[in-house]
Design an enzyme around this catalytic site. Sequence first.
Site, PDB file in Angstrom:
ATOM      1  N   THR A 163       0.829  -1.209   0.000  1.00  0.00           N
ATOM      2  CA  THR A 163       0.000   0.000   0.000  1.00  0.00           C
ATOM      3  C   THR A 163       0.861   1.256   0.000  1.00  0.00           C
ATOM      4  OG1 THR A 163      -1.811  -1.117   1.084  1.00  0.00           O
ATOM      5  CG2 THR A 163      -1.730   1.246   1.379  1.00  0.00           C
ATOM      6  N   SER A 209       1.282  -7.441  -0.964  1.00  0.00           N
ATOM      7  CA  SER A 209       1.953  -8.467  -0.148  1.00  0.00           C
ATOM      8  C   SER A 209       1.023  -9.606   0.277  1.00  0.00           C
ATOM      9  CB  SER A 209       2.633  -7.851   1.075  1.00  0.00           C
ATOM     10  OG  SER A 209       1.743  -7.689   2.149  1.00  0.00           O
ATOM     11  N   THR A 266       1.552  -4.371   4.291  1.00  0.00           N
ATOM     12  CA  THR A 266       1.357  -4.694   5.710  1.00  0.00           C
ATOM     13  C   THR A 266       0.838  -6.118   5.932  1.00  0.00           C
ATOM     14  OG1 THR A 266      -0.884  -3.780   5.617  1.00  0.00           O
ATOM     15  CG2 THR A 266       0.877  -2.300   6.381  1.00  0.00           C
ATOM     16  N   ASP A 267       0.178  -6.695   4.910  1.00  0.00           N
ATOM     17  CA  ASP A 267      -0.564  -7.945   5.145  1.00  0.00           C
ATOM     18  C   ASP A 267       0.320  -9.123   5.557  1.00  0.00           C
ATOM     19  OD1 ASP A 267      -2.935  -6.671   4.666  1.00  0.00           O
ATOM     20  OD2 ASP A 267      -3.189  -7.408   2.630  1.00  0.00           O
TER      21      ASP A 267
END
Length: 350
Positions: free
Chosen positions: A20, A66, A99-100
């Site tokens: 992101t 990700s 972030t995932d």
Amino acid sequence: MDNRQAAVATTVVVLGTGGTIAGRAQCRDDHTGYTAGQIGVQALLHGIPVPTGHHVEHEQVAQIDSKDMGPAVWRPLLARVQHHLQRPDVAGLVVTHGTDTLEETAYLLQRVLCPAKPVVLTCAMRPATALAPDGPQNLADALLVAAHPGARGVVVVCAGRAHRADAVQKIHPYRLDAFSSGDAGPLGQVEQGRLTLWRAWPAAAEVAGFNGNPWPSPQHQHDELLPRLLAAEGWHRVETIVSHAGADGALVRALLAYAGPGVAPLRGLVVAGTGNGTLHQDVLAALRQAQAQGVVVWRTTRCAEGRVVPGDAPEQDGIPAIALPLAQARLALQLALLHGDALGAAKVAG
Ligand code: ASP
């Protein structure tokens, strides 16, 4: 391995992988309907302050969301991080990442490379095109941590907090401060361009092992694991399941039965148990069946915080508990299987 800090190391290398932080949306107030991994790392660095006395190099390793992270990107990332760590002029690295799956990449890099220099993963919860994006500040903070004297190990920097790779978890799908280190607490915080440390930098040998048993020495891990992970056949199939009310073990049996051309056999299973790693009796029966067929089974907890306290569930002996969150535990089992001696298998159990 020779990634010791050189006397005068003034370069910080920033590796872009997408996420992101590099995302683009149609309108500036759209924080969810954007496409991750659109903007190059060079553009992300535009206007970001460089720590005094340092200069920044950049390299695009991947450009993905990700959620799709895996060995295809981990392989080149491991190779490039290792390459730059070995350069005497490099003080530290920053990796921009979604972030995932940030906690998985952070854990993998720490366990495999055990860096004596800082490798700082950073991210954003809002796309780069947002009215008030969080990526630029996170990137500035990450550069600062990467250039900090004495910094070492893999660290996640987000929303003014620094976290260790073995404790960090994404705990919120939307909030800017989306990461937590749970009971362990963050490593430190970055405020006004200053890092305050609350805990010690991660030393390779310190990363959580298996029920208090240390992992093999960092040198051993590194020399053995890295070449095998860089080879395509190095990654075993390890799946995760969750024990829950009404569970019947059918999913475990389906995983055991699942086979076909190009389907790697199941080698490991990590189960997120209820509470202190307890397992529904029908799931336990299916897991015993998996063990009998040679699958290595570990358990952790589905609780958002805390780790399984061993010794509390004697009927579940033989399903060893690991003191890591589920995502890190899955990778830990994959690495243990790679050791070939199945560190986590029956030998260590109990
Ligand atoms: N799906 C995005 C990713 O992980 C989410 C993010 O970066 O915040 O790449």
